[in-house]
Write a protein that holds these residues in place. Structure first.
Motif, PDB file in Angstrom:
ATOM      1  N   ALA A   1       0.828  -1.213   0.000  1.00 37.36           N
ATOM      2  CA  ALA A   1       0.000   0.000   0.000  1.00 37.36           C
ATOM      3  C   ALA A   1       0.859   1.258   0.000  1.00 37.36           C
ATOM      4  O   ALA A   1       0.547   2.237  -0.701  1.00 37.36           O
ATOM      5  CB  ALA A   1      -0.929  -0.008   1.211  1.00 37.36           C
ATOM      6  N   THR A   2       1.943   1.236   0.746  1.00 32.63           N
ATOM      7  CA  THR A   2       2.817   2.409   0.804  1.00 32.63           C
ATOM      8  C   THR A   2       3.482   2.667  -0.543  1.00 32.63           C
ATOM      9  O   THR A   2       3.770   3.822  -0.877  1.00 32.63           O
ATOM     10  CB  THR A   2       3.883   2.214   1.897  1.00 32.63           C
ATOM     11  N   SER A   3       3.727   1.625  -1.309  1.00 30.39           N
ATOM     12  CA  SER A   3       4.338   1.804  -2.628  1.00 30.39           C
ATOM     13  C   SER A   3       3.483   2.689  -3.531  1.00 30.39           C
ATOM     14  O   SER A   3       4.008   3.380  -4.411  1.00 30.39           O
ATOM     15  CB  SER A   3       4.549   0.445  -3.302  1.00 30.39           C
ATOM     16  N   PHE A   4       2.176   2.655  -3.323  1.00 35.13           N
ATOM     17  CA  PHE A   4       1.260   3.425  -4.161  1.00 35.13           C
ATOM     18  C   PHE A   4       0.793   4.707  -3.477  1.00 35.13           C
ATOM     19  O   PHE A   4      -0.166   5.334  -3.920  1.00 35.13           O
ATOM     20  CB  PHE A   4       0.052   2.559  -4.532  1.00 35.13           C
ATOM     21  N   MET A   5       1.479   5.093  -2.416  1.00 34.05           N
ATOM     22  CA  MET A   5       1.079   6.275  -1.671  1.00 34.05           C
ATOM     23  C   MET A   5       1.054   7.513  -2.556  1.00 34.05           C
ATOM     24  O   MET A   5       0.143   8.340  -2.492  1.00 34.05           O
ATOM     25  CB  MET A   5       2.027   6.481  -0.481  1.00 34.05           C
TER      26      MET A   5
END
Length: 609
Positions: A378-382
């Motif tokens: 999820a953080t990769s697509f922040m």
């Protein structure tokens, strides 16, 4: 442009005018106003990262494996077996307390120091601490030694946390979340199965639990070499070219540093002691350090806000309430629940559901997988999702609700227990990394290390506070109800009261997996044993329910605070704050990006005139 951006930029310019006004041509725009830099210095496409930059970021990311994945997650997953092997299951809880206290102190210092002396050598010093801590822990022969080693690992980890700032400033703004996600990939792949891996190592290898630390040592050495070879950030993040390093050392806020370090250590020691058998909450050994530590912290901030010439904690940073200061409250609460639950949930599985260590590992597996999904995927697509404020709020709501829901599935629903705890702990990484990104977008480079240091400090401080509070609640219920409940259940099945002194400790030993504990106890039939074990697990379930319910007010407070932070998603642009001064393994190739910074700063000077 938002009005608060201009106001905060003006304050920061006034606060630092004496140190850099005459040399504005050497100062990147990010040093003064990151909001303006993000919007004005925004190329159509993000710059392509060099190989050295990529390897530097990877080296910084894997440096978290040693102190967090191995030195904390693996070790806390089997903390009771480690204590049993070393001969003390009571004092072994300080493995968690020592780690969190040390990381709180070191992060608070390292962030600000890296702003003066550069990120490179600051991070390398933390990695060396981790190497030493891993060696000491892997060879420890008693609990005291492994606690000291865990403290070294926590101290090194706090220093390494500076790389959150180091990674962020090397990448385009919109990729910062992706860069920080690499740290979570490193921490959680394959370590998301931390309890299962640690249990397998402990049961099926010749060195047992010591492999947790030997594996950490391998990664510590690799990350140290990678950082040494590839990471070449600006040597002087403060851009104060008139002063030598020695002059900057003499100008350090030693008074504030001493007050803060002493206050934090004393305060957290008091909280960690609180509720233990020989340190009840009302005892002087708890009250005195808590009050003394709090007074030292107040004195530190009072001194820095009023008297210090070059404060460790500049007031101008804390005045950015919605841009930064409120983030500290959010990560404090997130740390309270995460660090305490990481240690408590495997214990709950043991005391309530099963004494089989492999089964406990499988119960914890969904927890690790969801941490990977939130923290890394999820953080990769922040940067793509944006809406950073909403991401933080949704994660806090999920965490608060699911921790409370854990109370509904114990002691009767093992599958529900495994599933719900995954979402109770998993959102933590996204919350914290989003706060780092928000701080990086709002805080000028001059204070970025300090800002990330404070976020890490409050996160670890929250962990220490939560560990003390929730363990106190747990032990108070168990201490009051466990013996009487076992006695009532056994006597109800016809067991003679005269034998309770033997039956009660045997029941507790059986619950934690000690074989043959009931052997030789007269009248301890299978029916009596089953009744006693069921009663014990019911008491532990009640105690853990009280712990889960007690997290609700803290979660609500964090959600309320999150509603008031200002969303900086508009600044997730193609802008890159800094570039490495050198490229290549030997650092011989100079970059040309410094000229771009100088040109942009010249434009700023003309605008100001």
């Amino acid at each position: 442009m938002e009005a608060d951006s201009k106001t905060s930029a003006s304050e920061l310019e006034k606060a630092s005018a004496n140190s850099h006004q005459q040399h504005v041509e050497d100062v990147p725009l990010d040093f003064i106003d990151p909001h303006r830099a993000a919007l004005e210095n925004n190329p159509e496409h993000a710059e392509k990262l060099s190989l050295s930059t990529i390897l530097a970021v990877v080296s910084l990311a894997i440096s978290y494996i040693c102190p967090i994945s191995c030195g904390f997650s693996l070790a806390t997953g089997i903390i009771i077996p480690i204590g049993t092997d070393l001969g003390d299951t009571t004092k072994i809880t300080w493995l968690v307390g020592g780690w969190s206290i040390a990381s709180s102190v070191s992060f608070s210092m390292a962030g600000g120091l890296s702003d003066v002396f550069g990120r490179r050598w600051t991070i390398l010093s933390g990695q060396i601490f981790c190497v030493v801590g891993s060696v000491v822990a892997a060879t420890a022969q008693n609990v005291s030694t492994i606690i000291v080693a865990s403290t070294f690992l926590g101290f090194g980890c706090g220093i390494i946390f500076v790389s959150y700032a180091g990674i962020s400033e090397l990448l385009p703004n919109k990729w910062r979340g992706t860069g920080l996600a690499l740290t979570e990939y490193a921490i959680n792949v394959p370590w998301c199965a931390n309890v299962l891996i640690a249990t397998e190592l402990n049961l099926h290898t010749s060195l047992g639990w010591r492999w947790c630390y030997y594996i950490g040592l391998i990664f510590a050495v690799v990350s140290t070499l990678g950082t040494l070879l590839f990471y070449w950030p600006p040597k002087r993040p403060q851009f104060d070219i008139e002063k030598t390093r020695w002059q900057e050392v003499k100008e350090l806020d030693f008074v504030g540093l001493a007050l803060y370090s002493a206050g934090l250590v004393i305060f957290l020691i008091g909280l960690t002691w609180a509720g233990q058998a020989n340190h009840p909450w009302r005892s002087a050994s708890v009250i005195v350090p808590i009050i003394a530590g709090f007074c030292c912290l107040v004195a530190c901030f009072a001194y820095d806000f009023t008297l210090a010439k070059r404060p460790l904690f500049p007031l101008v940073v804390f005045r950015k309430l919605r841009d930064f200061t409120m983030l500290l409250g959010i990560v404090f609460v997130a740390g309270m629940t995460f660090y305490s639950m990481m240690a408590l949930l495997p214990q709950a599985s043991l005391y309530i559901f099963t004494s089989d260590p492999i089964e406990i590992g499988y119960i914890a597996l969904p927890n690790g997988i969801v941490q990977l999904l939130f923290g890394a995927v999820a953080t990769s697509f922040m940067g793509k999702i944006k809406n950073l404020k909403l991401q933080i709020l949704v994660s806090l709501v999920i965490q608060t609700i699911f921790i409370a829901c854990l109370a509904a599935v114990i002691p009767q629903n093992k599958i529900g227990w495994a599933a719900l705890q995954a979402f109770a702990v998993g959102p933590f990484a996204l919350v914290v990394l989003a706060c780092y990104v928000v701080a990086g977008l709002n805080i000028p480079l001059k204070y970025l290390g300090l800002a990330t240091g404070l976020i890490g400090t409050f996160r670890s401080m929250g962990g220490s506070v939560g560990n003390a509070i929730f363990n106190t609640i747990l032990q108070s219920v168990v201490g009051q109800d466990l013996g009487p409940a076992i006695a009532a259940a056994a006597v109800g099945e016809g067991f003679a009261p005269a034998g309770l002194d033997l039956l009660i400790p045997a029941t507790i030993q059986t619950v934690v997996g000690v074989p043959g504990a009931f052997a030789g106890i007269p009248g301890a039939t299978l029916t009596v044993q089953e009744a006693a074990i069921t009663a014990a697990r019911s008491v532990y379930a009640k105690a853990f329910r009280m712990v889960f319910f007690s997290t609700i007010p803290f979660g609500v407070i964090a959600i309320i605070i999150g509603c008031f932070i200002r969303d900086p998603s508009i600044y997730l642009t193609n802008h890159t704050a800094i570039h490495m001064e050198r490229e290549g393994i030997f650092g011989k190739e100079a970059t040309t990006h410094g000229h771009k910074h100088a040109e942009r700063a010249q434009e700023l000077a003309l605008d100001e005139q």
